[in-house]
Enzyme design. Structure first.
Site, PDB file in Angstrom:
ATOM      1  N   ASP A   1       0.850  -1.187   0.000  1.00  0.00           N
ATOM      2  CA  ASP A   1       0.000   0.000   0.000  1.00  0.00           C
ATOM      3  C   ASP A   1       0.891   1.245   0.000  1.00  0.00           C
ATOM      4  O   ASP A   1       2.114   1.146   0.169  1.00  0.00           O
ATOM      5  CB  ASP A   1      -0.869  -0.061   1.270  1.00  0.00           C
ATOM      6  CG  ASP A   1      -1.894   1.049   1.307  1.00  0.00           C
ATOM      7  OD1 ASP A   1      -2.254   1.581   0.245  1.00  0.00           O
ATOM      8  OD2 ASP A   1      -2.338   1.398   2.422  1.00  0.00           O
TER       9      ASP A   1
ATOM     10  N   GLU B   1       2.521   5.007  -4.011  1.00  0.00           N
ATOM     11  CA  GLU B   1       2.486   5.960  -5.160  1.00  0.00           C
ATOM     12  C   GLU B   1       3.817   6.675  -5.341  1.00  0.00           C
ATOM     13  O   GLU B   1       4.107   7.044  -6.480  1.00  0.00           O
ATOM     14  CB  GLU B   1       1.338   6.964  -4.950  1.00  0.00           C
ATOM     15  CG  GLU B   1      -0.039   6.339  -5.059  1.00  0.00           C
ATOM     16  CD  GLU B   1      -0.374   5.386  -3.923  1.00  0.00           C
ATOM     17  OE1 GLU B   1       0.120   5.615  -2.813  1.00  0.00           O
ATOM     18  OE2 GLU B   1      -1.113   4.436  -4.160  1.00  0.00           O
TER      19      GLU B   1
ATOM     20  N   ASP C   1      -8.914   3.880  -1.959  1.00  0.00           N
ATOM     21  CA  ASP C   1      -9.842   4.321  -0.908  1.00  0.00           C
ATOM     22  C   ASP C   1     -11.121   4.926  -1.462  1.00  0.00           C
ATOM     23  O   ASP C   1     -11.298   6.142  -1.525  1.00  0.00           O
ATOM     24  CB  ASP C   1      -9.132   5.333   0.000  1.00  0.00           C
ATOM     25  CG  ASP C   1      -7.976   4.686   0.752  1.00  0.00           C
ATOM     26  OD1 ASP C   1      -7.929   3.440   0.803  1.00  0.00           O
ATOM     27  OD2 ASP C   1      -7.117   5.423   1.273  1.00  0.00           O
TER      28      ASP C   1
END
Ligand code: GLC
Length: 801
Positions: free
Chosen positions: A405, A408, A483
């Site tokens: 997770d 990015e 999300d």
């Protein structure tokens, strides 16, 4: 030689006249008077690479996206030097290159123009960063449609949109919000029913404009790097996707359990809570294969550590969960806590593995653990080290999968929510700034994770899930859409995103079922699980700060709906696994948006909701509260309503009833749908019998396949798989099912139970491999229209009374 300024419009520079041309085998170079080189590389008859240099100078050729396993080679190649243009002719396309300005036109062999330059290649020199802002514009004939581009939460058809690719942590993103977590610079264009694809393999921030700025123009550009794109010709859209997927890589088969249902929340802890949840699934008889530990399992959010207060003995817990059929999956983020006492931090410091700013300091940023440094996953040595860190989790503790997770990479409380541009990266020996490495950071993290799990789980198969991804990530990992929010609009978005990811080469994707932020109503959860079981990756997840999101929190009715659909997914496992095998083997997208399914039907070009799951099951979610059904478009051909078994003619819109426990599903006529018995988890039961649901069709043959193997491990690569191909032929008073078998794997079951649906006659006689067998011996059940046959028949004849 003319100067650049003579070919300048509003700061944009343009190529001049071609002054030389050369060909070395599959590479054809055209050089212009002002130092532009266009290099055309023929990869396959319908796959061609276009690469442009300025100042007579190409960069070193390196890409993270391109797979070295893709098909290469062509059977025909001819280059013609004509008066005003060069023509490159392959078996499938003709590429014309204008001598005056190097502009490109691609046609099929019949002369239909597929894609042609408007301004074509042009560029702006970037004084601030150095290098060029490289641009390409193509003419967009009226009626052209555009699809693809990864996780964009907008209408499937991208006409009229402008898009940005810059991986971004977008908590509670909204419809049309852009950019999101992933960067997949690949789109499909379709004009007059002929589809083509363009993959702009450039990891800088990229933009795509589909007739937004100018009505008749599409364009794409990047904030650095080269104009480097691959062109794929269809004309069939599915072939465009499979060729793109072949070039950027196909996944391995996941372990079958990874296609089961997964349960997640931020966070399940302590151990007793985890057990309470897993036990409750078993008590309620809702199948479930995987349970996730979010960041709170760690000690102070330090990756590769455990909070021993919550989880005193992880190995024992993971073992106990495994005994109950659960695979434990843990989250691992990229941020490594700055802490001299923490071994992962120490090792990375000692070996210089963390990313640094241009002037030398470490890249420091806040994430869950507080101040962190971040491994440079674009450095092969760092990936090797990172892979090694999984030994304890996988080999010793028995964790079965890892969830990557925040890659990015996300940084909290800073502008841009990520690293600043000046951060340095190794980029596999091509040192660069974050501007170039940003979009592939997440993929390289997932790749290192995949390599680690694969090493320590071997001979079992690895399972990885990632939030951020660039083209090619499908070789290493599955993904989820980040999300989202518990709203009806997000149910629409989830459906779009899963379809779009499938047509972008990344089929193994799903959304947080029920929504991550905020709390769904029971009705919304029920509608979402009905859709979610038809997504290749199927997991409920929520942020947990607003109450619970396990199916039982919504009361009896929703428990029943959840059980019904999760059970259906488990029954359909052989079908789903076969879809996956087709994806892994041939790059075939697992979900087919209607346009991908039938591009020749113009009705499909702007549809968003309906999709085909695999090849033969049409699904259309109910996306509104209080609905008793919905209108939907059934694609051309004839179908059966899965629930009522009514015959439905395609090629038109229809109202379909769908109470809360029903999602509209249609099965293509002639299909043979394989099912396993319901299990609480993969491998719970010995499969005694494969069920085949045979949907009668009059006329042409319909082929269905069933792929099976040991459900884990790599024996399948040595031929130990079982591939059954069934050909169905239906006549007025007879049906014939031919079976062709491949592979050496012996399936557990000995027999098949065949159910006939829509049969227009009563069964009189059955022949197996030309021998009449008594209906009694076949346990013929007239009421349910079923027979039981030995599994390895070659030909079944079912004849009317
Ligand atoms: C991010 C992830 C989410 C996860 C949370 C805590 O928001 O997208 O899935 O639960 O971080 O780790």
């Amino acid at each position: 030689m003319i100067t650049n300024t003579e070919l300048e419009i509003k700061g944009n520079l343009f190529p001049g006249k071609i002054i030389s041309f050369s060909q070395i085998v599959d590479k054809i170079n055209f050089t212009t008077e002002n130092g532009v080189i266009l290099q055309v590389t023929i990869i396959r008859g319908s796959v061609v690479r276009f690469r442009y240099a300025t100042d007579n100078n190409f960069e070193k050729d390196f890409s993270y996206a391109i797979s070295d396993k893709g098909a290469r080679g062509y059977s025909e190649l001819e280059v013609k030097d004509l008066e005003d243009q060069y023509e490159i002719i392959t078996k499938k396309i003709i590429i014309s290159i204008a001598k005056a300005n190097i502009s490109v036109k691609i046609s099929d062999r019949e002369g239909n123009v597929i894609c042609k330059d408007d301004w074509g290649f042009h560029w702006e020199q970037s004084y601030e960063y150095g290098g060029n802002i490289v641009k390409m514009s193509k003419s967009a004939p009226q009626g052209e449609c555009y699809y693809g581009l990864g996780d964009k939460p907008m209408h499937l058809n991208l006409k009229g949109k402008r898009i940005e690719n810059w991986a971004t942590d977008q908590y509670a993103f909204g419809k049309d919000q852009d950019p999101l977590y992933k960067s997949v610079p690949f789109y499909i264009g379709m004009y007059e029913e002929r589809a083509y694809g363009i993959f702009f393999d450039n990891s800088f921030k990229t933009f795509f404009d589909f007739c937004n700025e100018r009505r008749n123009v599409t364009s794409f550009w990047a904030h650095g790097g080269e104009m480097n794109y691959y062109f794929f010709y269809g004309p069939n859209m599915q072939d465009v996707v499979t060729r793109y997927t072949d070039l950027t890589g196909k996944p391995e088969l996941p372990p079958l359990w990874a296609l089961g249902y997964h349960q997640c929340k931020w966070s399940y802890y302590p151990e007793s809570k985890v057990k309470e949840v897993t036990t409750k699934f078993r008590d309620l008889r809702i199948p479930c294969d995987a349970i996730y530990l979010d960041i709170d399992y760690m000690d102070g959010f330090r990756c590769f550590t455990w909070n021993k207060e919550y989880f005193p003995d992880p190995k024992r817990m993971v073992e106990e969960l495994a005994e109950d059929g659960y695979k434990t999956i843990v989250i691992i983020d990229p941020g490594i806590k700055i802490d001299d006492e923490y071994s992962v931090y120490q090792e990375a410091m000692e070996n210089d593995y963390f990313c640094k700013r241009a002037d030398g300091p470490y890249m420091r940023g806040k994430v869950w653990p507080g101040e962190c440094f971040f491994p440079d996953f674009t450095n092969p040595e760092v990936r090797e080290w990172w892979a090694g860190l999984f030994k304890e989790l996988i080999d010793e503790i028995g964790v079965k999968g890892v969830w990557n997770d925040m890659n990015e990479p996300a940084v909290m409380e800073v502008p841009g929510k990520t690293f600043p541009d000046d951060v340095r990266h190794n980029y596999d020996g091509n040192p660069c700034s974050h501007r170039k490495a940003h979009n592939i950071y997440g993929t390289q993290m997932a790749r290192a994770t995949y390599e680690g799990i694969k090493r320590f789980a071997y001979p079992k198969r690895p399972f990885v899930i990632t939030r951020s991804a660039y083209s090619g990530a499908q070789r290493y990992t599955s993904s989820w859409t980040g999300d989202n929010v518990a709203t009806w609009e997000h149910l629409w978005i989830a459906n779009i995103q899963a379809q779009r990811m499938s047509m972008s080469g990344m089929s193994f994707t799903g959304s947080d079922i029920g929504g991550f932020a905020e709390h769904p109503t029971g009705e919304l959860y029920a509608r979402w699980i009905q859709l979610g079981v038809f997504h290749p990756f199927c997991r409920t997840h929520s942020s947990g700060d607003h109450g619970n999101q396990e199916p039982w929190t919504f009361g009896e009715e929703v428990i029943d709906v959840t059980r019904k659909y999760v059970e259906l997914r488990y029954q359909l496992l052989p079908y789903l696994y076969t879809m996956f095998w087709e994806y892994a083997e041939e790059g075939i997208p697992m979900l087919k948006s209607l346009v991908l399914y039938d591009q020749l039907d113009p009705q499909t070009h702007y549809r968003t909701d309906e999709f085909v799951f695999g090849n033969q099951i049409l699904v259309c979610p109910v996306q509104e509260p209080n609905a008793k059904g919905r209108r939907l478009y059934i694609p051309r051909g004839n179908w059966y309503n899965y629930w009522t078994r009514e015959y439905a003619k395609g090629g038109m819109e229809q109202w379909v009833d769908a109470d809360l426990d029903t999602i509209p599903i249609f099965i293509k006529e002639g299909a043979i749908i394989p099912k396993y018995p319901i299990q609480q988890y993969v491998g719970e039961k010995k499969i005694e019998e494969l069920k085949l649901e045979v949907y009668y069709k009059l006329g042409n043959k319909e082929v269905s396949k069933v792929y099976e193997d040991a459900q884990d491990g790599y024996d399948y690569a040595k031929g130990r798989f079982s591939l059954r191909s069934f050909a169905f032929t239906g006549k007025e008073n007879e049906i014939i099912i031919q079976q062709h078998k491949n592979g050496t794997y012996i399936t557990e079951y000995e027999r098949m139970k065949i159910e006939f649906i829509g049969l227009p006659f009563a069964v009189g006689e059955i022949e197996i491999d030309n021998v009449v067998v008594s209906l009694n011996d076949l346990k013929y059940d007239e009421k349910n229209n079923t027979v039981v046959v030995p599994k390895d028949f070659t030909e079944l004849h079912i004849v009317a009374k």
